[in-house]
Design a protein around this motif. Structure first.
Motif, short mmCIF file in Angstrom:
data_model
loop_
_atom_site.label_atom_id
_atom_site.label_comp_id
_atom_site.label_asym_id
_atom_site.label_seq_id
_atom_site.Cartn_x
_atom_site.Cartn_y
_atom_site.Cartn_z
N ASP A 128 6.74 -9.89 -2.50
CA ASP A 128 6.71 -9.28 -1.17
C ASP A 128 5.97 -10.16 -0.18
OD1 ASP A 128 5.64 -6.03 0.14
OD2 ASP A 128 7.33 -7.33 0.65
N HIS B 49 -2.27 -12.92 -1.00
CA HIS B 49 -2.86 -12.63 -2.29
C HIS B 49 -3.13 -13.96 -2.96
CE1 HIS B 49 -1.99 -8.39 -1.92
NE2 HIS B 49 -0.74 -8.66 -1.62
N ASN C 3 -4.20 -8.93 -7.81
CA ASN C 3 -3.83 -7.77 -7.01
C ASN C 3 -2.75 -6.93 -7.69
OD1 ASN C 3 -3.59 -6.33 -4.23
ND2 ASN C 3 -1.49 -6.93 -4.73
N GLU C 4 -3.06 -5.63 -7.93
CA GLU C 4 -2.06 -4.67 -8.41
C GLU C 4 -1.34 -5.14 -9.67
OE1 GLU C 4 0.63 -3.20 -5.44
OE2 GLU C 4 -0.98 -2.27 -4.33
N TYR D 261 -1.33 4.29 0.16
CA TYR D 261 -0.40 4.45 1.29
C TYR D 261 -0.03 5.90 1.54
CZ TYR D 261 0.01 -0.59 1.48
OH TYR D 261 -0.27 -1.92 1.63
N GLU E 175 -6.08 -1.80 0.94
CA GLU E 175 -4.82 -1.76 1.69
C GLU E 175 -4.51 -0.33 2.10
OE1 GLU E 175 -1.42 -3.58 -0.17
OE2 GLU E 175 -2.65 -5.17 -1.03
N TRP F 195 -3.25 -2.86 5.97
CA TRP F 195 -2.08 -3.64 5.55
C TRP F 195 -1.01 -3.46 6.59
CZ3 TRP F 195 -1.35 -7.18 1.82
CH2 TRP F 195 -0.07 -7.73 1.76
N ARG G 83 13.27 -4.08 2.37
CA ARG G 83 12.50 -4.81 3.36
C ARG G 83 13.43 -5.24 4.49
NH1 ARG G 83 8.78 -2.66 1.41
NH2 ARG G 83 6.96 -3.53 0.33
N ASN H 52 8.27 -8.11 5.38
CA ASN H 52 7.38 -6.97 5.23
C ASN H 52 6.92 -6.60 6.63
OD1 ASN H 52 4.78 -5.54 5.09
ND2 ASN H 52 5.02 -5.81 2.87
C1 ADA Z 1 1.13 -3.46 -2.15
C2 ADA Z 1 0.88 -4.97 -2.21
C3 ADA Z 1 1.12 -5.67 -0.89
C4 ADA Z 1 2.39 -5.14 -0.20
C5 ADA Z 1 2.23 -3.63 0.03
C6 ADA Z 1 3.46 -3.03 0.70
O1 ADA Z 1 -0.04 -2.75 -1.94
O2 ADA Z 1 -0.45 -5.27 -2.61
O3 ADA Z 1 1.29 -7.06 -1.15
O4 ADA Z 1 3.49 -5.39 -1.03
O5 ADA Z 1 2.08 -3.00 -1.23
O6 ADA Z 1 3.78 -3.47 1.81
O7 ADA Z 1 4.05 -2.14 0.09
#
Ligand code: ADA
Length: 551
Positions: free
Chosen positions: A128, A308, A373-374, A426, A460, A506, A521, A526
């Motif tokens: 992403d 990241h 990350n994640e 989110y 985020e 984010w 997307r 993004n």
């Molecule tokens: C996740 C990830 C981000 C981005 C975000 C999103 O938290 O760490 O890189 O992908 O989701 O926009 O959904």
């Protein structure tokens, strides 16, 4: 230049930035800029694969030389006069190539660059964010003779009277046997020297000195006071090499649920920022980076998360000067288990951790290191991966807290490994649940999971909007109005919650993503930026500015 300041007064160094030849396997040739990415060439806007960067290099006298690369995306094989002299994986960390016995004259420098995905690339994968192709950061040519300072690390400790001690460690690389040499650290008008004995050809030796009781001005949040640190190597009474860095004197502490900078609790008001620009891609110049930071400061931010991957040292230099706190993390975003289990990943992530800390440890703006990350932090296997990587960071730099951004809400099993608990969430975008309800549930789980004596960061939170798409009734997702309203609810709930030490929106700007992500997307981007890829503000910009401004 690799940094925002000159790193040498004694060592001869020249920039190799400029126009290079770019040759593709199919015969196409272009003139292109270094630093830069080939996607800025219209023909190559979607090119992924191999390409050769080539240029002449003229050396004025016989010498051993160092070629230093700030970053090549994502795999580099370096050739000098047709001879392979070095290689490196990862666009986001620098590397050096030592070439001995170079005669004065005209030489051919070639860098075979490859940004393709495949089994040899565990960190650069369809994701992403976009993996670009090119020599994305600066290149320099340096002359070394006999021995040189290959790296220099600094940290400070505070005395009870408020003065500081500067602890300096230098690694010396010897190009021949040297019986006696000396190292001196100069900082804040003081200096301390130490003798070096027994340098062996092709060996390295670490030396340490401490400059005590310095009466200096602290580096602080939004008040970046910096000091030049110069390391000088001498042989036979003559200075033969040097390395200059910029450092700051400050303290970072975790005190229960609080993060303290210079003994004061801080509230993080930050942005997640990819190294990506609508016109420049991965390779931004200092002026463009400064524009980003000025927009963040205008919105009232005091921190940035290098999502990241490790960032350009020039960007970190700007954060040092501006007093902007940095969460820097290694190169990983949601890597699947089949990658985490592989030997390629283990080598590439270990190399990234070593290079990130060795190259960035002196930046006072970095207050915390992050990993992975994640990734899979909800399983026993994942626990072993996080334990290994967080342990490596602690070994490399015991002076800073460590963390990772988790999305394993309510089932993460790795939180005992971190100093700061961090979650990406989110609500109101991916989840329908009201933000405050979700936060209440998550914080309750965090504390009941045994982490009530640790700070919590929301690393985020955000929503998407297609720049320029409006809905007067503020209903439609992807409208700027809906993004603004969701971010208002999110930031208000997070920053009103006293259990939370801060937040990273984010994200700062819309960024390009891998083609494979097109399905969810729009624009193959993004679109969760509060500005678009050309840094044009969306309606959310004013909302962040209002809420950060009142906290
Ligand atoms: C996740 C990830 C981000 C981005 C975000 C999103 O938290 O760490 O890189 O992908 O989701 O926009 O959904």
């Amino acid at each position: 230049m690799l940094r925002m300041f000159c790193e040498h007064e004694i060592r001869y160094s020249e920039s190799l930035d400029g126009i290079w030849d770019l040759r593709l396997p199919d015969g196409r040739q272009y003139k292109t800029a270094v630093p830069g990415v080939w996607e800025t060439i219209p023909d190559l806007a979607s090119y992924q694969g191999k390409a050769d960067y080539e240029r002449e290099v003229v050396t004025g006298y016989d010498s051993d030389i160092l070629l230093r690369f700030g970053g090549v995306s994502h795999t580099a094989k370096v050739f000098f006069d047709g001879v392979p002299v070095g290689s490196h994986y990862n666009a986001y960390t620098g590397f050096s190539v030592l070439i001995k016995g170079v005669k004065a004259g005209v030489h051919a420098l070639k860098v075979e660059v490859d940004d393709s995905f495949g089994p040899e690339s565990a960190l650069h994968i369809p994701n992403d964010y976009n993996t670009y192709g090119g020599i994305n950061r600066s290149v320099s040519l340096e002359y070394v003779d006999g021995a040189y300072i290959s790296s220099m690390s600094f940290y400070s400790t505070e005395n009870e009277d408020g003065t500081f001690n500067a602890h300096v460690k230098a690694e010396i690389t010897a190009l021949k046997d040297i019986e006696e040499a000396g190292f001196t650290a100069f900082i804040a008008g003081r200096s301390v020297s130490t003798d070096i004995t027994g340098l062996k050809k092709d060996g390295t030796k670490s030396v340490s000195v401490t400059v005590k009781d310095l009466d200096v001005t602290r580096w602080d949040v939004l008040d970046g006071n910096l000091y030049d640190l110069a390391g000088v190597l001498d042989m036979d009474g003559q200075a033969v090499d040097d390395l200059i860095d910029r450092v700051g004197f400050r303290t970072v502490e975790i005190d229960g649920q609080k993060i303290l900078i210079n003994h004061r609790e801080i509230k993080i008001k930050g942005f997640n920022r990819h190294e990506d620009h609508g016109q420049l891609g991965l390779s931004m110049d200092a002026g463009t980076m400064m524009c980003d930071l000025q927009l963040m400061l205008d919105m009232g931010a005091n921190s940035v998360r290098t999502c990241h991957y490790p960032n350009d040292p020039k960007f970190l230099d700007l954060c040092d000067e501006l007093g902007i706190l940095v969460w820097e993390e290694d190169h990983a975003r949601a890597l699947p288990r089949e990658i985490l289990e592989g030997d390629v990943f283990k080598k590439q992530i270990s190399d990234c951790n070593i290079e990130m800390i060795t190259q960035h440890v002196n930046h006072p703006s970095i207050y915390i290191w992050g990993v992975l990350n994640e990734c899979e932090s909800e399983t026993e296997f994942g626990y072993s991966v996080y334990k290994t990587n967080l342990g490596q960071l602690r070994d490399l730099d015991p002076t800073r807290p460590v963390s990772f951004a988790s999305c394993r809400h309510f089932n993460d099993v790795c939180l005992d490994l971190v100093d700061v608990v961090s979650f990406n969430i989110y609500p109101a975008w991916y989840l329908k649940e009201p933000v405050s309800d979700f936060l209440t549930r998550l914080l309750k789980w965090i504390d009941e999971d045994g982490n009530k004596d640790k700070p919590v960061l929301i690393t985020e939170i955000g929503a998407g909007a297609i720049a320029g798409y409006h809905d007067a009734f503020r209903r439609a997702k992807w409208s700027e109005e809906r993004q603004a309203d969701i971010i208002r609810e999110q930031l208000t709930a997070v920053l009103d919650n006293k259990r939370i030490s801060g937040v990273y929106v984010w994200q700062f700007a819309d960024v390009r993503v891998s083609e494979e992500w097109f399905a969810n997307r729009p624009r193959t981007m993004n679109n969760k930026g509060v500005v678009d890829e050309m840094r044009r503000p969306k309606l959310a910009y004013a909302v962040v500015k209002e809420i950060y401004g009142r906290n």
